[in-house]
Scaffold this motif. Structure first.
Motif, PDB file in Angstrom:
ATOM      1  N   LEU A  60      -3.620  -2.700  -5.192  1.00 26.97           N
ATOM      2  CA  LEU A  60      -2.723  -2.295  -4.010  1.00 26.97           C
ATOM      3  C   LEU A  60      -1.359  -2.935  -4.154  1.00 26.97           C
ATOM      4  CD1 LEU A  60      -2.904  -1.455  -1.055  1.00 26.97           C
ATOM      5  CD2 LEU A  60      -3.214  -3.809  -0.477  1.00 26.97           C
ATOM      6  N   VAL A  61      -0.478  -2.035  -3.962  1.00 29.21           N
ATOM      7  CA  VAL A  61       1.010  -2.439  -3.947  1.00 29.21           C
ATOM      8  C   VAL A  61       1.521  -2.856  -2.512  1.00 29.21           C
ATOM      9  CG1 VAL A  61       3.424  -2.033  -4.681  1.00 29.21           C
ATOM     10  CG2 VAL A  61       1.298  -1.522  -6.185  1.00 29.21           C
ATOM     11  N   VAL A  62       1.921  -3.709  -2.106  1.00 27.54           N
ATOM     12  CA  VAL A  62       2.564  -3.933  -0.852  1.00 27.54           C
ATOM     13  C   VAL A  62       3.894  -4.024  -0.847  1.00 27.54           C
ATOM     14  CG1 VAL A  62       2.586  -5.479   1.235  1.00 27.54           C
ATOM     15  CG2 VAL A  62       0.478  -5.344   0.178  1.00 27.54           C
ATOM     16  N   VAL A  63       4.773  -3.195  -0.393  1.00 22.98           N
ATOM     17  CA  VAL A  63       6.325  -3.088  -0.256  1.00 22.98           C
ATOM     18  C   VAL A  63       6.702  -3.422   0.926  1.00 22.98           C
ATOM     19  CG1 VAL A  63       8.222  -1.618  -0.638  1.00 22.98           C
ATOM     20  CG2 VAL A  63       6.066  -1.122  -2.007  1.00 22.98           C
ATOM     21  N   LYS A  76      14.919 -11.754   1.521  1.00 19.21           N
ATOM     22  CA  LYS A  76      13.790 -12.470   1.765  1.00 19.21           C
ATOM     23  C   LYS A  76      12.987 -12.154   2.645  1.00 19.21           C
ATOM     24  CE  LYS A  76      15.913 -17.087   0.465  1.00 19.21           C
ATOM     25  NZ  LYS A  76      16.286 -18.276   0.874  1.00 19.21           N
ATOM     26  N   LEU A  77      13.458 -11.659   3.921  1.00 16.89           N
ATOM     27  CA  LEU A  77      12.513 -11.243   5.151  1.00 16.89           C
ATOM     28  C   LEU A  77      11.697 -10.061   4.390  1.00 16.89           C
ATOM     29  CD1 LEU A  77      11.681 -11.277   7.888  1.00 16.89           C
ATOM     30  CD2 LEU A  77      13.592  -9.950   8.640  1.00 16.89           C
ATOM     31  N   ALA A  78      12.055  -9.106   3.611  1.00 19.78           N
ATOM     32  CA  ALA A  78      11.272  -8.047   3.204  1.00 19.78           C
ATOM     33  C   ALA A  78      10.238  -8.590   2.221  1.00 19.78           C
ATOM     34  CB  ALA A  78      12.284  -7.221   2.419  1.00 19.78           C
ATOM     35  N   ASN A  84       3.227 -12.267   3.205  1.00 16.65           N
ATOM     36  CA  ASN A  84       2.210 -12.632   4.160  1.00 16.65           C
ATOM     37  C   ASN A  84       1.103 -11.666   3.997  1.00 16.65           C
ATOM     38  OD1 ASN A  84       3.851 -15.052   4.577  1.00 16.65           O
ATOM     39  ND2 ASN A  84       4.850 -14.151   6.508  1.00 16.65           N
ATOM     40  N   THR A  85       1.432 -10.194   4.041  1.00 13.77           N
ATOM     41  CA  THR A  85       0.487  -9.382   3.838  1.00 13.77           C
ATOM     42  C   THR A  85      -0.662  -9.687   2.963  1.00 13.77           C
ATOM     43  OG1 THR A  85       1.979  -7.485   4.834  1.00 13.77           O
ATOM     44  CG2 THR A  85       0.134  -6.835   3.724  1.00 13.77           C
ATOM     45  N   ALA A 115       6.108  -2.859   6.347  1.00 13.53           N
ATOM     46  CA  ALA A 115       5.440  -3.129   5.338  1.00 13.53           C
ATOM     47  C   ALA A 115       4.580  -1.799   4.917  1.00 13.53           C
ATOM     48  CB  ALA A 115       4.633  -4.473   5.044  1.00 13.53           C
ATOM     49  N   GLU A 116       4.608  -1.301   3.860  1.00 13.45           N
ATOM     50  CA  GLU A 116       3.777  -0.208   3.306  1.00 13.45           C
ATOM     51  C   GLU A 116       2.794  -0.722   2.434  1.00 13.45           C
ATOM     52  OE1 GLU A 116       7.131   3.480   3.896  1.00 13.45           O
ATOM     53  OE2 GLU A 116       6.811   2.791   2.054  1.00 13.45           O
ATOM     54  N   PHE A 117       1.500   0.013   2.580  1.00 16.68           N
ATOM     55  CA  PHE A 117       0.595  -0.350   1.492  1.00 16.68           C
ATOM     56  C   PHE A 117       0.142   0.949   0.799  1.00 16.68           C
ATOM     57  CE2 PHE A 117      -0.545  -2.219   5.845  1.00 16.68           C
ATOM     58  CZ  PHE A 117       0.130  -3.117   5.595  1.00 16.68           C
ATOM     59  N   TYR A 118       0.186   0.839  -0.664  1.00 17.43           N
ATOM     60  CA  TYR A 118       0.087   1.941  -1.727  1.00 17.43           C
ATOM     61  C   TYR A 118      -0.929   1.391  -2.348  1.00 17.43           C
ATOM     62  CZ  TYR A 118       4.526   3.647  -0.666  1.00 17.43           C
ATOM     63  OH  TYR A 118       5.766   3.881   0.373  1.00 17.43           O
ATOM     64  N   PHE A 119      -2.377   2.423  -2.411  1.00 25.44           N
ATOM     65  CA  PHE A 119      -3.568   2.282  -2.994  1.00 25.44           C
ATOM     66  C   PHE A 119      -3.475   2.893  -4.439  1.00 25.44           C
ATOM     67  CE2 PHE A 119      -7.936   3.390  -4.060  1.00 25.44           C
ATOM     68  CZ  PHE A 119      -8.451   2.159  -3.842  1.00 25.44           C
TER      69      PHE A 119
END
Length: 147
Positions: A60-63, A76-78, A84-85, A115-119
């Motif tokens: 998983l890639v979390v952006v 930093k916030l990004a 945190n995810t 945040a986007e989640f890439y599988f």
């Protein structure tokens, strides 16, 4: 003089490039705790964790994204949103216990507060070029609740 026979065969098809698929996203709407993973986000992450558990060789890639209009350092916030995810999936109260090595955190500049989640199935490559890998060691002890 001589006689020769030459057989010409077509080139094999190139291997299919398998890339990421967008598996979901979370909005960060809490103005006081701008990097906190809320219950709505946790529900989406619970679904993603089930898929990761069913496919043990996937990743998983979390952006994380931050709106430049939000208070503080947008980069930093990004990054904190992505970290945190990941923390929720690896050591959060949902007890998913996903191996941290299977989750990569990245940040990207934009006007999105999400945040986007890439599988990535086994053998897949992450192809989005507008993201930067986050050095999580710079955020030790700073995540887990928000700004």
């Amino acid at each position: 003089s001589c006689v020769a026979t030459v057989e010409v065969k077509p080139l094999p098809k190139p291997p299919e490039v398998v890339s990421e698929t967008l598996a979901g996203e979370c909005q960060f709407k809490n103005a006081r705790r701008t990097s906190r993973v809320d219950n709505e986000c946790k529900a989406a992450l619970d679904d993603i964790s089930l898929r990761l558990q069913r496919e043990p060789n996937s990743k998983l890639v979390v952006v994380g994204y931050a709106n430049t209009e939000e208070k503080g350092d947008a980069e930093k916030l990004a990054a904190l949103r992505a970290i945190n995810t990941k923390n929720y999936l690896t050591k959060g109260e949902g007890k998913q216990q996903i191996d941290a090595g299977r989750i990569e955190v990245r940040r990207a500049g934009s006007d999105k507060g999400k945040a986007e989640f890439y599988f990535l199935p086994e053998g897949a490559t992450f192809t989005k070029t507008d993201t930067v890998v986050v050095d999580e060691s710079q955020f030790q002890g700073k995540h887990g609740g928000g700004k």
